[in-house]
Design an enzyme around this catalytic site. Structure first.
Site, mmCIF file in Angstrom:
data_model
loop_
_atom_site.group_PDB
_atom_site.id
_atom_site.type_symbol
_atom_site.label_atom_id
_atom_site.label_comp_id
_atom_site.label_asym_id
_atom_site.label_seq_id
_atom_site.Cartn_x
_atom_site.Cartn_y
_atom_site.Cartn_z
ATOM 1 N N CYS C 153 0.832 -1.208 0.000
ATOM 2 C CA CYS C 153 0.000 0.000 0.000
ATOM 3 C C CYS C 153 0.866 1.257 0.000
ATOM 4 O O CYS C 153 0.712 2.115 -0.846
ATOM 5 C CB CYS C 153 -0.941 0.021 1.196
ATOM 6 S SG CYS C 153 -2.240 -1.225 1.069
ATOM 7 N N HIS C 154 1.776 1.368 0.973
ATOM 8 C CA HIS C 154 2.561 2.601 1.071
ATOM 9 C C HIS C 154 4.052 2.323 1.259
ATOM 10 O O HIS C 154 4.790 3.181 1.738
ATOM 11 C CB HIS C 154 2.025 3.476 2.203
ATOM 12 C CG HIS C 154 0.575 3.765 2.066
ATOM 13 N ND1 HIS C 154 -0.383 3.022 2.722
ATOM 14 C CD2 HIS C 154 -0.092 4.659 1.308
ATOM 15 C CE1 HIS C 154 -1.586 3.473 2.387
ATOM 16 N NE2 HIS C 154 -1.441 4.460 1.535
#
Lengths: 259, 420, 189
Positions: C153-154
């Protein structure tokens, strides 16, 4: 005050015919003192525990209680078995779980979070085993019968020889409190059928009372909390009503004095 | 009214109010001149608002846990009753709240009938009220289906089958309502959707109801037009607010008694048995608040005509302002109407009682007489009474006595002192 | 005639001023009104609580405390993911190298210093919630700069002990309460 009186009488007029509809064919039920009735009514813990014993040793062979979990037996306001006791109770049942990593169902000892194990897989199996009659689930049975606890209590003690003008088929029994007097369940209780751990003598009357108390709890597990909260709520409302009444008098006194 | 003079004191308030006159509205509501002789029967408007809000809030929270599926609805209700924090409380408030709602609405309607509040210039208020009442019945009926017990299922079956009485298209309509060939999962989910929707429709109509009320202002026990604002009126806040509040608290005590000590007395035991399409319960009885109409339905021996009679019994109320030909509003000054009013009250109570009894023998006969009288009251007695009745002299205002030594003067004075 | 009209005018003004005077007087406060308002407010607050609390986990959710997992078929270097309380739990049977690598890291190099000995009591077995401590995504296995996990995701990198080494996540992946019931079975919760 007069208005209030009128309001109450209207309320009563409305309610009476409603409750009356049940009374139409009602026979006088057997009476006993229920500890859970009244403003402060609570369950008799010992009776609940004995009632569970009657349920599990007698009723549970045919009747399910599918909305109850073993953890409920330890919860406040219920039979309040100790957690260790309930863990032992739960572990004494074989629960089907799965599928496991091989995709197969397996059995394991019950846990607190498990629902009460049912005597039959499904309704059809229950009917097949009981000559076509489905032994009803007992979780909310007390609330599902017009006469409530008095009806269940009476029914358990209401087995009699059928009067000569009534003919009974095979597997049908006569019970004077049953709707229509014919019942597919044979008399479930008999003197000394269970052995109570606390030394209470297991008469049919005693067992009926205990198991009915247990069924009342299972249908209404938060009854004690409800009664306690209700008392507080109503006392609070009466205090606030009084305060508001005097505030109202005070405010409206301005209007009167000016005229 | 003084609305147009109002200007907020603070600069921010003025800035806001010029763009959205919410403060003007609030000022209008608090200052709204209300007749000072309103009695406690007038407090049920506020009580009904409370009922609606309570039903919406408890309904929203129940909907967070309820599962609208034929296989799971009953179980999810038991889940709410057993496991959800305070779930039992919220559900019992919601279930008994419906009954309390109807209790209040019936008092509200009968108050209007007694004091002639439906007459000009308040016809629109009255008609909106009748629409709200119809929607309430629809919401209550569909809500009763949601727990998916035996009464839910068979109530839904019986009521939806009423539509089959319509010639030619009846059967098609019933199938369409069900979304199948019997009451089943599609019926349940659509009833849930509509049950969720209707309260917000009612809320909108309540706003219109109050708006329409605030144009002519409240009727009052004497039923005369009053000057506003004047010595005959008091500002809504705090006079009416506190009085409504007091009545509401009395109402809540009764409400609390049902919720905490008799939560199932107004319901039917059969609804704690899960729906079973193969077995009909021994007695099918609707909730108490629908019993008078149920009695009317059963007292007509023809299927179609029975349904027509039942619907007419409600819809006839919508044209009541034109059926009642009397110019005098309040029954206080209509000695004959007052008697017929109480006969009607008794008649409706008798119908309610008969609705709970089996439709046979003497019960059926009484129900038929009561049904006939119900229609007689609205279609014959009321129109004729307006022309024939000799009414009592009415006072000029609430504070001022009746013209020229009326026999009613003393009575009016006594009444007034009581009210204040 | 004029006086007649004036009479009514004055009467109307009289009426209006009376109404105004009723409004003014309501400003006064006294003990009774304060007490009534206070008691009413307490009740209203008490009535709000059940509506709030009904959204908390219910009794049946709270009761689902533990899950037992059979790990007998797990080979070194393999990970299985099981569901516990609705969240994925990674159970990894670590290889010798992974253990050595996890245990040789200096504490000062860590964003969230925790000893591998504390995270994996039995060094061969790493049990942790497979939830990135940044915003709750599930990190990918055997990925990232530190041969542990990588959150897609990040971009948070975790090492072979599930400790955060690089990226926006602030904390190491959480180790739940668990125990070995026997050599082959782990009980989580």
């Amino acid at each position: 005050m007069k208005n209030l009186y009128k309001l109450f009488s209207i309320l009563i007029i409305i309610i009476v015919p409603n409750s009356y509809s049940f009374a139409a064919e009602k026979v006088e039920y057997l009476k006993t003192d229920w500890s859970f009735k009244g403003l402060f009514g609570k369950f008799d813990r010992a009776s609940l525990q004995r009632g569970y014993q009657v349920y599990t040793e007698v009723c549970a062979s045919c009747h399910s209680m599918k909305y109850l979990s073993y953890r409920n037996l330890a919860e406040k306001g219920g039979p309040e078995f100790s957690e260790a006791q309930v863990k032992a109770i739960a572990a004494s049942f074989e629960v089907t779980d799965g599928p496991n990593s091989d995709g197969e169902m397996f059995t394991r000892p019950g846990k607190l979070s498990d629902k009460f194990v049912m005597p039959y897989e499904n309704v059809k199996a229950a009917q097949a085993a009981n000559g076509g009659a489905y032994p009803p689930d007992m979780s909310v049975l007390v609330k599902a019968r017009g006469g409530g606890v008095d009806y269940i209590y009476s029914l358990l003690q209401g087995y009699e020889e059928a009067p000569s003008n009534v003919s009974l088929d095979d597997g049908v029994y006569y019970n004077k409190y049953m709707y229509g007097n014919k019942i597919r369940m044979s008399a479930p209780l008999s003197e000394g059928l269970v052995e109570y751990g606390d030394g209470t003598s297991a008469t049919v009357e005693q067992m009926s009372k205990d198991v009915t108390t247990f069924l009342m709890w299972s249908a209404e597990p938060h009854l004690e909390a409800r009664h306690q909260m209700g008392f507080k709520a109503i006392v609070y409302l009466i205090i606030l009503t009084t305060l508001v009444y005097f505030s109202m008098k005070k405010i409206w006194s301005r209007v009167k004095s000016e005229i | 009214m003084s609305d147009h003079d109002y200007r907020p004191k603070s600069k921010v308030g003025q800035w806001f109010n010029d763009r959205l006159p919410l403060l003007t509205l609030a000022n209008h509501l608090t200052d709204y001149p209300t007749p000072k002789n309103l009695n406690y029967w007038w407090t049920f408007g506020g009580i009904l608002t409370f009922c609606l809000i309570t039903q919406i809030i408890t309904g929203l929270t129940l909907a967070m846990h309820y599962i609208a599926h034929a296989d799971m609805a009953f179980e999810s209700v038991e889940h709410i009753m057993r496991d959800v924090n305070y779930g039992w409380l919220i559900r019992y408030i919601h279930a008994n709240g419906a009954s309390m709602f109807f209790l209040a609405v019936y008092i509200h309607i009968f108050r209007s009938l007694f004091y002639g509040s439906y007459k000009a210039p308040r016809e629109i208020i009255w008609i909106i009220g009748i629409i709200i009442y119809l929607l309430m019945m629809a919401a209550a009926f569909m809500g009763y289906v949601l727990p998916w017990g035996q009464m839910s299922f068979w109530g839904a079956t019986v009521i939806t089958n009423l539509f089959s009485a319509i010639p030619l298209v009846g059967e098609g309509i019933v199938t369409w309502l069900w979304g199948g060939y019997s009451v089943d999962n599609p019926t349940l989910t659509r009833f849930f959707t509509l049950h969720y929707l209707i309260p917000f429709l009612i809320l909108g109509l309540v706003v219109l109801h109050i708006w329409a009320l605030h144009v002519p202002g409240n009727n009052n026990p004497i039923g005369i037009d009053i000057k506003k604002p004047s010595k005959d009126t008091v500002p809504f806040h705090p006079y009416i607010v506190i009085k409504d509040g007091f009545a509401l608290l009395m109402f809540m005590i009764v409400f609390a008694f049902f919720v905490f000590y008799a939560p199932n007395i107004l319901g039917h035991a059969d609804n704690y048995i899960e729906a079973n399409p193969m077995v009909t319960p021994a007695h099918i009885v609707p909730e108490w608040y629908l019993l008078p109409f149920y009695a009317i339905l059963r007292s007509v021996p023809d299927k179609l005509l029975g349904v027509v009679a039942m619907l007419s019994a409600i819809l006839i109320l919508a044209v009541l302002p034109w059926l009642d030909t009397s110019k005098i509003r309040s029954a206080v000054f209509r000695p004959l109407y007052k008697q017929f009013y109480w006969i009607l009250v008794a008649d409706v109570l008798i119908l309610g009682y008969m609705g709970a009894m089996p439709a046979e023998g003497l019960y059926l006969l009484i129900a038929r007489v009561a049904t006939a009288y119900y229609f007689l009251h609205f279609l014959v007695i009321l129109p004729v009474l307006g022309f024939k009745e000799k009414t009592l002299p009415i006072p000029l205002s609430i504070t001022e006595p009746v013209l020229g030594g009326s026999p009613n003067l003393a009575a009016a004075r006594i009444k007034e002192s009581k009210i204040e | 005639m004029n006086s007649y009209i004036n009479y009514f005018k004055s009467k109307r003004d009289n009426n209006k001023s009376y109404f105004k005077c009723l409004k003014k007087k309501t400003k006064r406060r006294d003990f009774l009104f304060t007490a009534t308002t206070a008691v009413g407010a307490v009740g209203a607050a008490a009535a709000v609580w059940p509506m709030v609390d009904q959204m908390n986990p219910d009794a049946s959710v709270k009761a689902l405390a533990s899950t037992e997992v059979d790990v007998s078929s797990l080979k070194p270097g393999n990970t299985i993911t099981v569901l516990w309380r609705g969240k994925p739990v990674f159970i990894r049977r670590r290889t010798k190298e992974e253990i050595d690598e996890a245990r040789s890291v200096k504490m000062e190099d860590l964003i969230h210093p925790e000893k591998d000995e504390d995270r994996a009591k039995n060094p061969e077995w790493l049990v942790m919630l497979g939830v990135c401590t940044h915003l709750g995504c599930v990190p990918l296995n055997d990925k990232g700069d530190y041969k542990g996990w990588f959150c897609p995701c990040h971009g948070s990198h975790y090492d072979t002990s599930g400790r955060i080494r690089k990226g926006p996540a602030p904390l190491n992946m959480e180790v739940p309460k668990y125990e070995f019931v026997n050599a082959n079975t782990i009980k989580i919760g």
